[in-house]
Design a protein around this motif. Structure first.
Motif, PDB file in Angstrom:
ATOM      1  N   LYS A  37      32.933  49.346  46.947  1.00 17.44           N
ATOM      2  CA  LYS A  37      33.351  50.649  47.586  1.00 17.44           C
ATOM      3  C   LYS A  37      34.639  50.476  46.815  1.00 17.44           C
ATOM      4  O   LYS A  37      35.242  49.448  46.545  1.00 17.44           O
ATOM      5  CB  LYS A  37      33.690  50.524  49.038  1.00 17.44           C
ATOM      6  CG  LYS A  37      32.675  51.091  49.644  1.00 17.44           C
ATOM      7  CD  LYS A  37      32.971  51.211  51.282  1.00 17.44           C
ATOM      8  CE  LYS A  37      32.284  52.501  51.976  1.00 17.44           C
ATOM      9  NZ  LYS A  37      32.335  52.211  53.478  1.00 17.44           N
ATOM     10  N   ALA A  64      32.215  46.543  33.875  1.00 16.17           N
ATOM     11  CA  ALA A  64      30.938  46.185  34.768  1.00 16.17           C
ATOM     12  C   ALA A  64      29.948  47.067  34.941  1.00 16.17           C
ATOM     13  O   ALA A  64      28.805  46.731  35.426  1.00 16.17           O
ATOM     14  CB  ALA A  64      31.595  45.568  35.971  1.00 16.17           C
ATOM     15  N   LEU A  91      40.449  48.690  49.265  1.00 21.03           N
ATOM     16  CA  LEU A  91      41.000  47.506  49.217  1.00 21.03           C
ATOM     17  C   LEU A  91      39.970  46.552  50.357  1.00 21.03           C
ATOM     18  O   LEU A  91      39.864  47.192  51.476  1.00 21.03           O
ATOM     19  CB  LEU A  91      42.251  47.395  49.720  1.00 21.03           C
ATOM     20  CG  LEU A  91      43.349  48.047  48.857  1.00 21.03           C
ATOM     21  CD1 LEU A  91      44.688  47.854  49.137  1.00 21.03           C
ATOM     22  CD2 LEU A  91      43.185  47.840  47.380  1.00 21.03           C
ATOM     23  N   THR A 130      41.834  42.447  44.821  1.00 24.20           N
ATOM     24  CA  THR A 130      41.134  43.282  45.591  1.00 24.20           C
ATOM     25  C   THR A 130      40.673  44.342  44.840  1.00 24.20           C
ATOM     26  O   THR A 130      41.751  44.987  44.242  1.00 24.20           O
ATOM     27  CB  THR A 130      41.360  43.808  47.148  1.00 24.20           C
ATOM     28  OG1 THR A 130      40.287  44.601  47.575  1.00 24.20           O
ATOM     29  CG2 THR A 130      42.701  44.076  47.173  1.00 24.20           C
TER      30      THR A 130
HETATM   31  N1  LIG Z   1      35.289  53.296  36.135  1.00 23.38           N
HETATM   32  C1  LIG Z   1      34.754  52.021  36.348  1.00 23.38           C
HETATM   33  N2  LIG Z   1      34.970  51.738  37.652  1.00 23.38           N
HETATM   34  C2  LIG Z   1      34.602  50.420  38.075  1.00 23.38           C
HETATM   35  C3  LIG Z   1      34.479  49.295  37.130  1.00 23.38           C
HETATM   36  N3  LIG Z   1      34.128  48.371  37.924  1.00 23.38           N
HETATM   37  C4  LIG Z   1      34.359  48.691  39.088  1.00 23.38           C
HETATM   38  N4  LIG Z   1      34.613  49.886  39.501  1.00 23.38           N
HETATM   39  C5  LIG Z   1      34.846  50.695  40.470  1.00 23.38           C
HETATM   40  O1  LIG Z   1      36.085  49.877  41.350  1.00 23.38           O
HETATM   41  C6  LIG Z   1      35.838  50.048  42.719  1.00 23.38           C
HETATM   42  C7  LIG Z   1      36.014  48.654  43.240  1.00 23.38           C
HETATM   43  O2  LIG Z   1      34.895  47.854  42.676  1.00 23.38           O
HETATM   44  P1  LIG Z   1      34.411  46.737  43.745  1.00 23.38           P
HETATM   45  O3  LIG Z   1      33.257  46.049  43.087  1.00 23.38           O
HETATM   46  O4  LIG Z   1      33.988  47.026  44.990  1.00 23.38           O
HETATM   47  O5  LIG Z   1      35.622  45.752  43.660  1.00 23.38           O
HETATM   48  P2  LIG Z   1      36.104  44.432  44.217  1.00 23.38           P
HETATM   49  O6  LIG Z   1      36.639  43.504  43.362  1.00 23.38           O
HETATM   50  O7  LIG Z   1      34.752  43.724  44.750  1.00 23.38           O
HETATM   51  O8  LIG Z   1      36.844  44.668  45.403  1.00 23.38           O
HETATM   52  P3  LIG Z   1      37.041  43.967  47.141  1.00 23.38           P
HETATM   53  O9  LIG Z   1      35.637  43.771  47.470  1.00 23.38           O
HETATM   54  O10 LIG Z   1      37.578  45.252  47.733  1.00 23.38           O
HETATM   55  O11 LIG Z   1      37.848  42.983  46.953  1.00 23.38           O
HETATM   56  C8  LIG Z   1      34.530  50.838  43.000  1.00 23.38           C
HETATM   57  O12 LIG Z   1      34.812  52.123  43.020  1.00 23.38           O
HETATM   58  C9  LIG Z   1      33.834  50.588  41.587  1.00 23.38           C
HETATM   59  O13 LIG Z   1      32.889  51.518  41.340  1.00 23.38           O
HETATM   60  C10 LIG Z   1      34.303  49.727  35.887  1.00 23.38           C
HETATM   61  O14 LIG Z   1      34.014  48.915  35.071  1.00 23.38           O
HETATM   62  N5  LIG Z   1      34.614  51.030  35.453  1.00 23.38           N
END
Ligand SMILES: Nc1nc2c(ncn2[C@@H]2O[C@H](COP(=O)(O)OP(=O)(O)OP(=O)(O)O)[C@@H](O)[C@H]2O)c(=O)[nH]1
Ligand SMILES: [Mg+2]
Length: 433
Positions: free
Chosen positions: A238, A352, A241, A213
């Motif tokens: 977001k 990403a 978690l 997560t």
């Molecule tokens: N600096 C940075 N932040 C990132 C990057 N990828 C994602 N984030 C940040 O990481 C956080 C989580 O990103 P999500 O894409 O919601 O993560 P997820 O894996 O979908 O998380 P869950 O749905 O909670 O399991 C967010 O605040 C994003 O903006 C990246 O490559 N660089």
């Protein structure tokens, strides 16, 4: 029990250190889970021990110490870094006069507060009821506390304790609710399966984003949608978690007209409660049926290796095996001196949120998903206009012209389409002779 998150209630997080290799990591993670549930960590208590106390989980002295500390810090809840038996929870609550929450209950609460769709709500509610079932206790109902020989108010069960009768009744009600919710969920899933069958029938390759997560799965999905999406239907991102609890599937188009499906789904955490894994199996079906998995890793987190191990374990638990996996070390922008985007075989290092990174991911998918694709001649009878339309929409058509016997199409086909349209492939071979 209210389903909403508890706002900023201070807690003590407590763990039994039996020299497990991942103890420190799971304590850190527990603190993050507490924050995700809308509470705060006031302090942390650990006990070194070889074994678990059957009655109170921690040793008696430690329990007293915790209670005193909680009183001193004015903390109403102790959150324990493990699953407790129903009687351990009751005993701890009795001795400390505080609320005691185990790891499973904490995760269930977070999931409850995050669930948005009917499907996610049902899955979480089923898991919560399953968790509650062995914990229903006569003393939970003040009316039953007299217990003993007093009959129920109706007098029909005079020979049994009122508490016991009420307990059985409560359990029956819960079981009924579970059955009811399971049936409703089955209905929803049936409708989704039909949709999935239709997609499989279209023979589109499918790719599932999986991982711990907060690793950046939804961000990766959105990046891909921005560059290759057929719609601009973004998913929620977001910094918390379990932001995502539902599976979203989107159709994407790589250059050369090549379509595939990308799905984004719930993230994992270590020791994900068994009931939750069970009830989320249906949601995770997209991952089980995928042609390729993309494991997204938060490369900026010092615990990323443990997180990868957790992901592997959870995938095993939901029955995912033998699916090729591309590992994406994400958030490379947050690591000093890390060169990105970069690819080495089945491993990518990227961010990403960076368009060049997403392009590299797109190229990699193009290569992996379409390596068995070959340029194929087909001769399609005029009566089969739908086949020609399918080829135009879903494959890279190199040329197309009419002949006396039908439409001659040259297109780049994968093994599934080649099998499906074998008779038109043979017709083209025959016509060429
Ligand atoms: N600096 C940075 N932040 C990132 C990057 N990828 C994602 N984030 C940040 O990481 C956080 C989580 O990103 P999500 O894409 O919601 O993560 P997820 O894996 O979908 O998380 P869950 O749905 O909670 O399991 C967010 O605040 C994003 O903006 C990246 O490559 N660089
Ligand atoms: Mg997400």
């Amino acid at each position: 029990m209210q389903d909403t998150t508890i706002q900023t209630i201070p807690t003590i997080i407590a763990g039994l250190d039996r020299q497990q290799a991942d103890f420190d990591y799971t304590m850190t993670e527990l603190g993050e889970l507490v924050t995700a549930a809308g509470m705060t960590v006031s302090s942390k208590v650990t006990q070194r021990a070889d074994h678990i106390d059957a009655a109170t989980y921690f040793g008696k002295g430690k329990v007293e110490e915790m209670a005193a500390q909680a009183r001193g810090e004015d903390v109403p809840i102790i959150v324990v870094n493990d699953d407790l038996t129903p009687s351990q929870t009751r005993n701890l609550e009795k001795i400390t006069k505080l609320s005691v929450m185990d790891r499973t209950e904490l995760i269930l609460r977070i999931f409850s507060s995050r669930a948005r769709t009917r499907e996610a709500k049902l899955q979480v509610a089923i898991a919560r009821e399953e968790y509650a079932l062995p914990r229903v206790h006569p003393s939970a109902n003040p009316l039953d506390q007299q217990g003993g020989g007093r009959g129920a108010s109706g007098g029909a069960t005079a020979n049994r304790g009122a508490g016991e009768t009420q307990l059985e009744l409560d359990k029956r009600v819960i079981r009924k609710r579970i059955t009811h919710m399971r049936n409703e969920l089955k209905e929803i899933m049936r409708a989704q399966d039909t949709r999935r069958d239709r997609r499989i029938h279209q023979a589109l390759p499918s790719v599932a984003l999986v991982g711990y997560t907060n690793a950046g799965k939804s961000t990766t999905m959105n990046g891909m949608l921005q560059q290759y999406g057929l719609t601009d239907k973004q998913v929620m991102v977001k910094n918390q978690l379990f932001a995502t609890l539902d599976t979203s599937v989107r159709k994407l188009q790589l250059p050369n007209h090549r379509h595939f499906l990308l799905s984004d789904t719930v993230g994992f955490v270590s020791h994900l409660p068994h009931h939750l894994v069970e009830s989320f199996k249906a949601t995770l079906a997209e991952a089980r049926d995928a042609d390729l998995l993309i494991q997204v890793v938060d490369f900026a987190d010092p615990h990323y290796r443990e997180m990868m191990a957790t992901t592997e374990e959870t995938l095993n638990a939901i029955g995912v095996k033998d699916i090729p996996m591309l590992t994406v070390y994400n958030k490379a922008d947050l690591r000093p001196d890390t060169h990105y985007p970069d690819r080495e075989g089945m491993t990518l290092t990227l961010s990403a949120t960076d368009p060049n990174s997403i392009r590299l991911l797109g190229q990699t998918l193009n290569e992996l998903l379409y390596k068995d694709y070959v340029t194929t001649d087909l001769l399609v009878p005029f009566t089969k206009g739908d086949v020609v339309n399918y080829l135009r929409d879903n494959t890279e058509v190199k040329s197309e012209h009419y002949t006396d016997d039908g439409t001659a199409v040259t297109a780049v086909l994968g093994p599934i389409d080649r099998g499906r349209f074998a008779e038109y492939v043979q017709a083209a071979v025959a016509a060429a002779k």
